[in-house]
Design an enzyme around this catalytic site. Structure first.
Site, PDB file in Angstrom:
ATOM      1  N   GLU A  92       0.812  -1.209   0.000  1.00  0.00           N
ATOM      2  CA  GLU A  92       0.000   0.000   0.000  1.00  0.00           C
ATOM      3  C   GLU A  92       0.850   1.266   0.000  1.00  0.00           C
ATOM      4  O   GLU A  92       0.625   2.176  -0.800  1.00  0.00           O
ATOM      5  CB  GLU A  92      -0.947   0.020   1.215  1.00  0.00           C
ATOM      6  CG  GLU A  92      -1.744   1.309   1.281  1.00  0.00           C
ATOM      7  CD  GLU A  92      -2.805   1.340   2.369  1.00  0.00           C
ATOM      8  OE1 GLU A  92      -2.740   0.544   3.314  1.00  0.00           O
ATOM      9  OE2 GLU A  92      -3.697   2.201   2.255  1.00  0.00           O
TER      10      GLU A  92
ATOM     11  N   ASP B  13      -0.665  -5.037   3.079  1.00  0.00           N
ATOM     12  CA  ASP B  13      -1.183  -3.846   3.751  1.00  0.00           C
ATOM     13  C   ASP B  13      -0.556  -3.834   5.146  1.00  0.00           C
ATOM     14  O   ASP B  13      -0.881  -4.664   5.988  1.00  0.00           O
ATOM     15  CB  ASP B  13      -2.713  -3.890   3.843  1.00  0.00           C
ATOM     16  CG  ASP B  13      -3.279  -2.534   4.261  1.00  0.00           C
ATOM     17  OD1 ASP B  13      -2.513  -1.737   4.835  1.00  0.00           O
ATOM     18  OD2 ASP B  13      -4.465  -2.287   4.019  1.00  0.00           O
TER      19      ASP B  13
ATOM     20  N   ILE C  36      -0.727  -1.702   7.682  1.00  0.00           N
ATOM     21  CA  ILE C  36      -1.746  -1.459   8.717  1.00  0.00           C
ATOM     22  C   ILE C  36      -3.077  -1.346   7.994  1.00  0.00           C
ATOM     23  O   ILE C  36      -3.357  -0.334   7.334  1.00  0.00           O
ATOM     24  CB  ILE C  36      -1.497  -0.167   9.526  1.00  0.00           C
ATOM     25  CG1 ILE C  36      -0.137  -0.198  10.229  1.00  0.00           C
ATOM     26  CG2 ILE C  36      -2.610   0.023  10.562  1.00  0.00           C
ATOM     27  CD1 ILE C  36       0.126   1.013  11.135  1.00  0.00           C
ATOM     28  N   ASP C  37      -3.885  -2.371   8.077  1.00  0.00           N
ATOM     29  CA  ASP C  37      -5.227  -2.284   7.497  1.00  0.00           C
ATOM     30  C   ASP C  37      -6.152  -1.846   8.632  1.00  0.00           C
ATOM     31  O   ASP C  37      -6.356  -2.594   9.599  1.00  0.00           O
ATOM     32  CB  ASP C  37      -5.674  -3.621   6.908  1.00  0.00           C
ATOM     33  CG  ASP C  37      -7.009  -3.456   6.202  1.00  0.00           C
ATOM     34  OD1 ASP C  37      -7.147  -2.508   5.420  1.00  0.00           O
ATOM     35  OD2 ASP C  37      -7.918  -4.249   6.469  1.00  0.00           O
TER      36      ASP C  37
ATOM     37  N   THR D 227      -5.991   1.933   9.322  1.00  0.00           N
ATOM     38  CA  THR D 227      -5.147   3.035   9.834  1.00  0.00           C
ATOM     39  C   THR D 227      -5.971   4.005  10.683  1.00  0.00           C
ATOM     40  O   THR D 227      -5.495   4.493  11.711  1.00  0.00           O
ATOM     41  CB  THR D 227      -4.464   3.772   8.659  1.00  0.00           C
ATOM     42  OG1 THR D 227      -3.689   2.812   7.935  1.00  0.00           O
ATOM     43  CG2 THR D 227      -3.554   4.884   9.141  1.00  0.00           C
TER      44      THR D 227
ATOM     45  N   ASP E 189      -6.042  -4.641   0.588  1.00  0.00           N
ATOM     46  CA  ASP E 189      -7.066  -4.816   1.637  1.00  0.00           C
ATOM     47  C   ASP E 189      -7.721  -6.197   1.527  1.00  0.00           C
ATOM     48  O   ASP E 189      -8.277  -6.701   2.501  1.00  0.00           O
ATOM     49  CB  ASP E 189      -8.187  -3.780   1.501  1.00  0.00           C
ATOM     50  CG  ASP E 189      -7.699  -2.341   1.600  1.00  0.00           C
ATOM     51  OD1 ASP E 189      -6.938  -2.047   2.527  1.00  0.00           O
ATOM     52  OD2 ASP E 189      -8.095  -1.525   0.749  1.00  0.00           O
TER      53      ASP E 189
HETATM   54  C1  IPD Z   1      -8.827   0.727   4.808  1.00  0.00           C
HETATM   55  C2  IPD Z   1      -9.665  -0.147   5.685  1.00  0.00           C
HETATM   56  C3  IPD Z   1     -11.088   0.390   5.741  1.00  0.00           C
HETATM   57  C4  IPD Z   1     -11.684   0.594   4.384  1.00  0.00           C
HETATM   58  C5  IPD Z   1     -10.777   1.375   3.467  1.00  0.00           C
HETATM   59  C6  IPD Z   1      -9.388   0.745   3.432  1.00  0.00           C
HETATM   60  P1  IPD Z   1      -6.233   1.165   5.253  1.00  0.00           P
HETATM   61  O1  IPD Z   1      -7.505   0.271   4.744  1.00  0.00           O
HETATM   62  O2  IPD Z   1      -9.664  -1.465   5.224  1.00  0.00           O
HETATM   63  O3  IPD Z   1     -11.898  -0.498   6.427  1.00  0.00           O
HETATM   64  O4  IPD Z   1     -12.892   1.290   4.518  1.00  0.00           O
HETATM   65  O5  IPD Z   1     -11.332   1.407   2.170  1.00  0.00           O
HETATM   66  O6  IPD Z   1      -8.559   1.475   2.571  1.00  0.00           O
HETATM   67  O7  IPD Z   1      -6.203   2.393   4.400  1.00  0.00           O
HETATM   68  O8  IPD Z   1      -6.470   1.457   6.681  1.00  0.00           O
HETATM   69  O9  IPD Z   1      -5.078   0.271   4.984  1.00  0.00           O
END
Ligand code: IPD
Length: 277
Positions: A69, A89, A91-92, A94, A219
């Protein structure tokens, strides 16, 4: 002999290290920056964790490719090739991390010939390590997990996320889709804030489906492996085949529930991960 088991075992060890780094970072002040919009956040920890994961894996498997990411945000390509590829990813969730809301995960999916061979999702504040190797089942902390198997959408709990785009058309469609699903009726909708954790919640039967338009391959890759190995299905939001680079998915405990959701929601344009948006 399984050619990818060594990669998976190594990936699990690196993911544990990454989770430790995230937990330690939560003890300190978190410095936050905005990415694509005021609600799309990134922290120094996202970048450090991705560096740790990629440098460790690259040292061990120098010929492998990466889609991460934060590397993509910094300009790296995100096209999926046939070679062994780690989709990361760091930190999924964030936004959850920034608020210390407890669903924060490290997500890794590993593809060869564009097929997901294994997935690793570490929900590091809950200390839950989800793993799945293609054809060998899904596990949470080493214990096998399965989906609820719920077939009746009116008895289901559904997960979704609001996403980061806040233009009026996008916003209206997201809200209209939620209204449409709620009015089926279903037991409820939840938005835990980490796509990878959402798929694992469906994989272990705590929820019956998750749908989302506008997420990314990093994700989805780890969680998709875990969900399908737990007996669930992934499909496109139109009801067609799942496409990892399409930025949209329905993940469900049964085909029937996934198809019911596909009939209720409207797509909107969000581009693809493998083309310029
Ligand atoms: C996000 C999370 C979130 C989702 C976003 C993602 P990130 O990932 O998974 O639940 O709503 O579309 O981008 O940006 O925290 O790695």
């Amino acid at each position: 002999m399984d050619p990818w088991q060594e990669c998976m075992d190594f990936g699990v060890e690196v993911t544990k290290e990454a989770g430790k780094m995230i937990r330690e970072a939560l003890q300190k002040e978190i410095s936050v920056r905005e990415k694509s919009s005021p609600v799309d956040l990134v922290t120094e920890t996202d970048q450090k964790v991705e560096e740790l994961i990629i440098s460790s894996i690259r040292e061990k498997f120098p010929t492998h490719s990466f889609i991460g990411e934060e590397s993509v945000a910094a300009g790296a390509p995100s096209a999926l090739t046939d070679g062994p590829t780690w989709i990361i990813d760091p930190i999924d969730g964030t936004t959850n991390f920034v608020h210390r809301f407890p669903f924060v995960s490290v997500s890794i999916g590993f593809t060869v010939n564009r097929q997901i061979e294994f997935g690793i999702v570490f929900s590091c504040l809950e200390d839950k390590m989800y793993t799945a190797r293609r054809g060998r089942g899904a596990f949470c902390n080493g214990t096998p997990i399965t989906v609820s198997g719920q077939q009746d959408i009116t008895k289901s709990l559904i997960l979704t996320e609001m996403g980061f785009k806040k233009d009026p058309e996008h916003f209206r469609t997201v809200m209209a889709n939620m209204e449409s699903v709620l009015s089926i009726p279903v037991h409820g909708i939840r938005a835990p804030g980490s796509a990878a954790v959402n798929m694992c919640l469906v994989a272990c039967g705590a929820a019956d489906a998750y749908y989302h338009i506008g997420i990314h391959c990093w994700d989805m890759a780890g969680g998709a492996a875990i969900l399908t190995e737990a007996g669930g299905v992934v499909m496109d939001i139109t009801g067609g085949p799942f496409d990892l680079m399409s930025r949209r998915l329905i993940a469900a405990s049964s085909r029937g529930i996934a198809e019911s959701i596909a009939k209720k929601i409207q797509p909107f344009c969000c581009g693809r991960d493998d083309t310029e948006n």
